[in-house]
Enzyme design. Structure first.
Site, mmCIF file in Angstrom:
data_model
loop_
_atom_site.group_PDB
_atom_site.id
_atom_site.type_symbol
_atom_site.label_atom_id
_atom_site.label_comp_id
_atom_site.label_asym_id
_atom_site.label_seq_id
_atom_site.Cartn_x
_atom_site.Cartn_y
_atom_site.Cartn_z
ATOM 1 C CD GLU A 242 6.386 -2.278 8.185
ATOM 2 O OE1 GLU A 242 5.828 -3.253 8.575
ATOM 3 O OE2 GLU A 242 6.531 -1.819 6.813
ATOM 4 C CB CYS B 72 -1.072 -0.013 1.064
ATOM 5 S SG CYS B 72 -0.260 -0.041 2.844
#
Length: 421
Positions: free
Chosen positions: A122, A57
């Site tokens: 992350e 994304c």
């Protein structure tokens, strides 16, 4: 210098959140079918040895391994597959970044380490890089260079995760989104939430709302297997029933890989909502029609509305520097492998020649020991196979630790030994 020149055969072109908005990124988002079409179009270009496409994304990046120096317009190929009009191609080209050689390798290693994500450290990007390689292999477009590069990138990401352990706050886009909404006065306990999409991000979203005390319903599509896993404590409805559920909800989150809108303004307008509704769109391309935000009592957020990549603490800063040092070591390791990869056929050939020499000498010993002829042949074959593995392991070990020029001299010298015989 020679290595840096040959390393330029590794190229990367991409667009990401640091250069383009979600509206711009979605212009270049690709379905799985289009990803395959793009990679196959690239691999057909003269001089291309392999390619891997990383599509998330927040970024779409194409990695290419060239067999020789070629001037390939990857951007135009990309635009052709995505059907970008010619007039728009020139206007959008500045959104793309191009890297080659060590810069491309370093970028990928930093990426898998979570150092270039909107959320520092992350974990999702590591899985996404691994899946990108697997899909390229499935499409039969990844060559040895890119397979090695991406495997090493995954290893780098794991090392950073275990050896450096960068301190993290919010570890996912939805965690950052909810944290920001809480700062703006939103509360989630006891509210109804609809999550559209049951992929990885959808499941993360459902769990995040459940942890905050919300009642969560997840949409699922009809699968042939009839079995769909949803997070514990969540209800489920069919995707086609999503609009019927929305009037009960305070929050709606959509996170699918669909190229089409999951929620349209006209259909939301027909619901005649009486309460406030917050919609969160975590997809690229976007799932939710942004015009829905024009309706009374509704607000629409997209993935770029949440400040997930700003500010680095002192503790994070020290860990990031340690991670970057580890990355530099791994870049040097890949460069060493890349520089010496052309020695592989010669190493295997020398291993075979040495093994045949050992087998011939042992064969004479077997005959002197008066073994039966068939036994002599079996023993000689076994010795040759084993010796080949040992010699190749030894030579590959030297290659991994010796200077490339020294290694080439060793191979030349060993080649002369058996050529003389």
């Amino acid at each position: 210098q020679r290595c840096k020149e040959t390393m330029r055969k590794i190229q990367m072109m991409g667009i990401d959140h640091s250069r383009a908005t979600v509206a711009e990124r979605e212009l270049f988002s690709l379905t799985k079918a289009k990803q395959k079409e793009l990679m196959e179009a690239v691999i057909r270009q003269q001089g291309v040895g392999g390619c891997v496409l990383l599509s998330t994304c927040n970024r779409t990046e194409l990695y290419v391994s060239l067999q020789k120096e070629e001037d390939i317009d990857l951007y135009r190929i990309f635009c052709h597959i995505r059907e970008i009009p010619q007039t728009a191609q020139d206007e959008l080209q500045h959104l793309f970044c191009r890297r080659s050689g060590e810069d491309a390798v370093r970028h990928l290693f930093l990426l898998t380490g979570g150092l270039k994500s909107r959320i520092i450290g992350e974990d999702q990007i590591l899985t996404q890089v691994r899946e990108a390689l697997e899909y390229a292999r499935l499409c039969n477009v990844a060559d040895t260079v890119l397979k090695t590069l991406f495997r090493m990138a995954v290893t780098v990401g794991k090392k950073i995760k275990t050896q450096v352990a960068i301190p993290r706050g919010n570890t996912s886009a939805i965690a950052a989104a909810l944290a920001q909404l809480e700062q703006e006065g939103h509360t989630f306990g006891g509210t109804q939430c609809l999550v559209i999409g049951n992929g990885e991000m959808g499941r993360l979203t459902a769990r995040a709302f459940r942890e905050r005390g919300a009642f969560v319903t997840v949409t699922v599509r009809q699968y042939r297997s009839g079995q769909v896993q949803i997070p514990e404590g969540c209800a489920r409805i069919h995707y086609g029933e999503r609009y019927e559920k929305i009037p009960e909800c305070r929050y709606v989150v959509s996170a699918t890989s669909s190229p089409n809108l999951t929620l349209e303004k006209e259909k939301i307008q027909e619901l005649n909502l009486t309460g406030a509704l917050t919609l969160i769109d975590l997809a690229v391309p976007r799932d939710i029609d942004p015009c829905i935000g024009e309706l009374p009592q509704t607000e629409v957020y997209n993935i770029d509305d949440f400040q997930t990549g700003t500010g680095v603490s002192e503790e994070q800063s020290a860990s990031i520097e340690a991670a970057k040092e580890l990355v530099e070591e791994e870049v040097a390791e890949f460069v060493s492998w890349y520089e010496c990869k052309d020695m592989i056929p010669e190493i295997r050939e020398l291993g075979t020649m040495a093994a045949q020499d050992v087998s011939w000498r042992m064969g004479k010993t077997f005959h002197e020991m008066q073994f039966a002829p068939e036994v002599c042949h079996q023993l000689a074959d076994a010795v040759e196979q084993t010796a080949a593995k040992v010699f190749q392991k030894m030579l590959f070990g030297v290659r991994d630790h010796a200077d490339s020029d020294v290694m080439r001299e060793c191979l030349d010298a060993l080649g002369q030994v058996w050529k003389k015989e």
